[in-house]
Design a protein around this motif. Structure first.
Motif, PDB file in Angstrom:
ATOM      1  N   GLN A 144      -8.321  -1.505  -1.531  1.00  0.00           N
ATOM      2  CA  GLN A 144      -8.607  -0.286  -2.295  1.00  0.00           C
ATOM      3  C   GLN A 144      -7.330   0.402  -2.780  1.00  0.00           C
ATOM      4  N   LEU A 145      -6.190  -0.084  -2.324  1.00  0.00           N
ATOM      5  CA  LEU A 145      -4.909   0.490  -2.728  1.00  0.00           C
ATOM      6  C   LEU A 145      -4.463  -0.118  -4.054  1.00  0.00           C
ATOM      7  N   THR A 146      -4.199   0.716  -5.041  1.00  0.00           N
ATOM      8  CA  THR A 146      -3.690   0.260  -6.331  1.00  0.00           C
ATOM      9  C   THR A 146      -2.537   1.174  -6.753  1.00  0.00           C
ATOM     10  N   PRO A 147      -1.768   0.774  -7.779  1.00  0.00           N
ATOM     11  CA  PRO A 147      -0.701   1.661  -8.265  1.00  0.00           C
ATOM     12  C   PRO A 147      -1.204   3.003  -8.774  1.00  0.00           C
ATOM     13  N   ALA A 148      -2.511   3.151  -8.993  1.00  0.00           N
ATOM     14  CA  ALA A 148      -3.056   4.448  -9.403  1.00  0.00           C
ATOM     15  C   ALA A 148      -2.787   5.517  -8.345  1.00  0.00           C
ATOM     16  N   TRP A 149      -2.544   5.070  -7.109  1.00  0.00           N
ATOM     17  CA  TRP A 149      -2.247   6.025  -6.042  1.00  0.00           C
ATOM     18  C   TRP A 149      -0.912   6.735  -6.276  1.00  0.00           C
ATOM     19  N   PHE A 150      -0.094   6.207  -7.197  1.00  0.00           N
ATOM     20  CA  PHE A 150       1.156   6.878  -7.532  1.00  0.00           C
ATOM     21  C   PHE A 150       0.937   8.173  -8.309  1.00  0.00           C
ATOM     22  N   THR A 178       8.876  16.448  -2.741  1.00  0.00           N
ATOM     23  CA  THR A 178       7.551  15.962  -2.340  1.00  0.00           C
ATOM     24  C   THR A 178       7.195  14.682  -3.086  1.00  0.00           C
ATOM     25  N   GLY A 179       7.403  14.701  -4.395  1.00  0.00           N
ATOM     26  CA  GLY A 179       7.091  13.527  -5.195  1.00  0.00           C
ATOM     27  C   GLY A 179       7.918  12.321  -4.795  1.00  0.00           C
ATOM     28  N   MET A 180       9.196  12.531  -4.514  1.00  0.00           N
ATOM     29  CA  MET A 180      10.081  11.414  -4.175  1.00  0.00           C
ATOM     30  C   MET A 180       9.692  10.767  -2.847  1.00  0.00           C
ATOM     31  N   ILE A 181       9.351  11.580  -1.848  1.00  0.00           N
ATOM     32  CA  ILE A 181       9.017  10.986  -0.549  1.00  0.00           C
ATOM     33  C   ILE A 181       7.715  10.201  -0.635  1.00  0.00           C
ATOM     34  N   PHE A 182       6.746  10.715  -1.377  1.00  0.00           N
ATOM     35  CA  PHE A 182       5.490   9.978  -1.514  1.00  0.00           C
ATOM     36  C   PHE A 182       5.659   8.742  -2.385  1.00  0.00           C
ATOM     37  N   TRP A 183       6.582   8.798  -3.350  1.00  0.00           N
ATOM     38  CA  TRP A 183       6.855   7.613  -4.159  1.00  0.00           C
ATOM     39  C   TRP A 183       7.405   6.494  -3.273  1.00  0.00           C
ATOM     40  N   VAL A 184       8.361   6.809  -2.408  1.00  0.00           N
ATOM     41  CA  VAL A 184       8.968   5.794  -1.544  1.00  0.00           C
ATOM     42  C   VAL A 184       7.917   5.198  -0.603  1.00  0.00           C
ATOM     43  N   VAL A 185       7.090   6.061  -0.004  1.00  0.00           N
ATOM     44  CA  VAL A 185       6.063   5.589   0.924  1.00  0.00           C
ATOM     45  C   VAL A 185       5.052   4.705   0.201  1.00  0.00           C
ATOM     46  N   LEU A 186       4.548   5.179  -0.932  1.00  0.00           N
ATOM     47  CA  LEU A 186       3.525   4.434  -1.663  1.00  0.00           C
ATOM     48  C   LEU A 186       4.076   3.160  -2.276  1.00  0.00           C
ATOM     49  N   LEU A 187       5.349   3.175  -2.688  1.00  0.00           N
ATOM     50  CA  LEU A 187       5.951   1.965  -3.246  1.00  0.00           C
ATOM     51  C   LEU A 187       5.949   0.851  -2.202  1.00  0.00           C
ATOM     52  N   THR A 188       6.259   1.205  -0.969  1.00  0.00           N
ATOM     53  CA  THR A 188       6.239   0.226   0.115  1.00  0.00           C
ATOM     54  C   THR A 188       4.830  -0.311   0.341  1.00  0.00           C
ATOM     55  N   LEU A 189       3.863   0.584   0.376  1.00  0.00           N
ATOM     56  CA  LEU A 189       2.480   0.180   0.606  1.00  0.00           C
ATOM     57  C   LEU A 189       1.942  -0.682  -0.534  1.00  0.00           C
ATOM     58  N   VAL A 190       2.245  -0.289  -1.764  1.00  0.00           N
ATOM     59  CA  VAL A 190       1.738  -1.021  -2.917  1.00  0.00           C
ATOM     60  C   VAL A 190       2.330  -2.422  -2.970  1.00  0.00           C
ATOM     61  N   PHE A 191       3.620  -2.562  -2.694  1.00  0.00           N
ATOM     62  CA  PHE A 191       4.224  -3.897  -2.730  1.00  0.00           C
ATOM     63  C   PHE A 191       3.717  -4.767  -1.590  1.00  0.00           C
ATOM     64  N   ASN A 192       3.449  -4.165  -0.460  1.00  0.00           N
ATOM     65  CA  ASN A 192       2.820  -4.909   0.628  1.00  0.00           C
ATOM     66  C   ASN A 192       1.466  -5.442   0.176  1.00  0.00           C
TER      67      ASN A 192
END
Length: 324
Positions: A144-150, A178-192
């Motif tokens: 259910q995780l997609t880049p839309a979560w960015f 706030t945006g930068m920390i969530f970008w880093v977290v989500l980038l890791t999750l999305v690439f996984n």
């Protein structure tokens, strides 16, 4: 737009989706890209104004329709809020307001300030609500995780683009952080998810382009906050170029997919990269980045024309606002 017969038993308005606000993001992204290009090609100024008013009109129509849906079919809105993909599109509402504010800043500064305050407040509320939804007791599946979560993260780094110019520096830094920390977290999750799990479904594959948006918009926000091009700004810009190249490799696959509303995810990231290129060129005098910005603007214009045509055709064929 006919909103009366999505199926034999249900009205089309009930299925009017929140991702429609991505259309406004695309139109306002085009507006700001044309405005950025006007520093090199002054004739683009008129086109930018036309695009701005078109985007504002589109926002008004889409907002009215979605408010009507919320009043008449509140459970349908609740269903979207609980949807693992569409949940991330709700901040597209606040991002649209923030982009309209940014576009109006040079023409109507007082109106832009008021819109920015509304957009920033709504973005803050939606960020807390969406992230709370992510970390609630409900378990999300990897598929259910997609880049839309960015999108929520992108919304936070959009805030400083106009906020810094309006004088809200500390508040802008808060949203940027706030945006930068969530970008880093989500980038890791999305690439996984992209590397180790099943491919993204074809209908949502265009959301992969959203990977470009966070570093591109973060570059714009950071430069507006600091007023200079330092090494960190260059890192952000070049990360954006890296993702742009990675997405360009996927174009043959994208071209084979049938049209769906998530295709509008193509527009804003390309616009953000275009604006970032022109800004870097203006700040540093780089002719190479003028060329890059120009090429991206041409691509953006082509993408926007294609998206508008395909959307109009999809609406005429009653392929949008239908039950999933």
């Amino acid at each position: 737009m006919t909103l009366t017969d999505a199926s034999e038993t249900e009205p089309r308005l009930k299925h009017f989706p929140v991702p429609f606000f991505a259309v406004v993001m695309g139109l306002m992204g085009l507006t700001l890209a044309l405005h950025a290009g006007a520093h090199v090609y002054p004739s683009l100024g008129t086109a930018s104004t036309v695009a701005m008013w078109t985007g504002i009109a589109a926002f008004c129509v889409i907002a009215i329709l979605y408010i009507a849906k919320a009043i008449l079919y509140p459970q349908a809105v609740v269903h979207e809020w609980q949807h693992p993909v569409r949940l991330a599109f709700f901040p597209a509402v606040s991002i649209s307001i923030l982009l309209i504010s940014t576009a109006m800043l040079s023409h109507f500064p007082d109106t832009a300030r008021g819109l920015w305050m509304i957009g920033a407040a709504l973005q803050g509320l939606l960020t807390v609500a969406v992230v709370s939804g992510w970390i609630s007791h409900r378990a999300f599946e990897v598929g259910q995780l997609t880049p839309a979560w960015f999108i929520p993260a992108v919304g936070n780094v959009v805030v400083p683009v106009a906020g810094a110019q309006l004088g809200y520096v500390e508040l802008s830094w808060l949203f940027f952080s706030t945006g930068m920390i969530f970008w880093v977290v989500l980038l890791t999750l999305v690439f996984n998810r992209l590397i180790f799990h099943n491919p993204i479904p074809g209908k949502l594959f265009p959301t992969l382009v959203i990977l470009i948006a966070p570093p591109a918009v973060a570059f714009l926000a950071y430069v507006n906050l600091t007023g200079e091009i330092d090494p960190f700004a260059r890192i952000l810009l070049n990360i954006g170029y890296l993702f742009t190249i990675l997405i360009a490799v996927q174009v043959p696959k994208l071209a084979k997919l049938p049209f769906a509303l998530p295709w509008w995810a193509l527009s804003f990231p390309i616009a953000a990269m275009t604006i970032a290129s022109f800004l870097f060129a203006r700040k540093t005098g780089s002719e190479a980045h003028v060329v890059i910005g120009t090429l991206l603007l041409v691509v953006l214009a082509g993408v926007m024309v294609k998206l508008v045509i395909r959307t109009v055709l999809a609406i005429s064929r009653k392929e949008i606002c239908v039950p999933e």
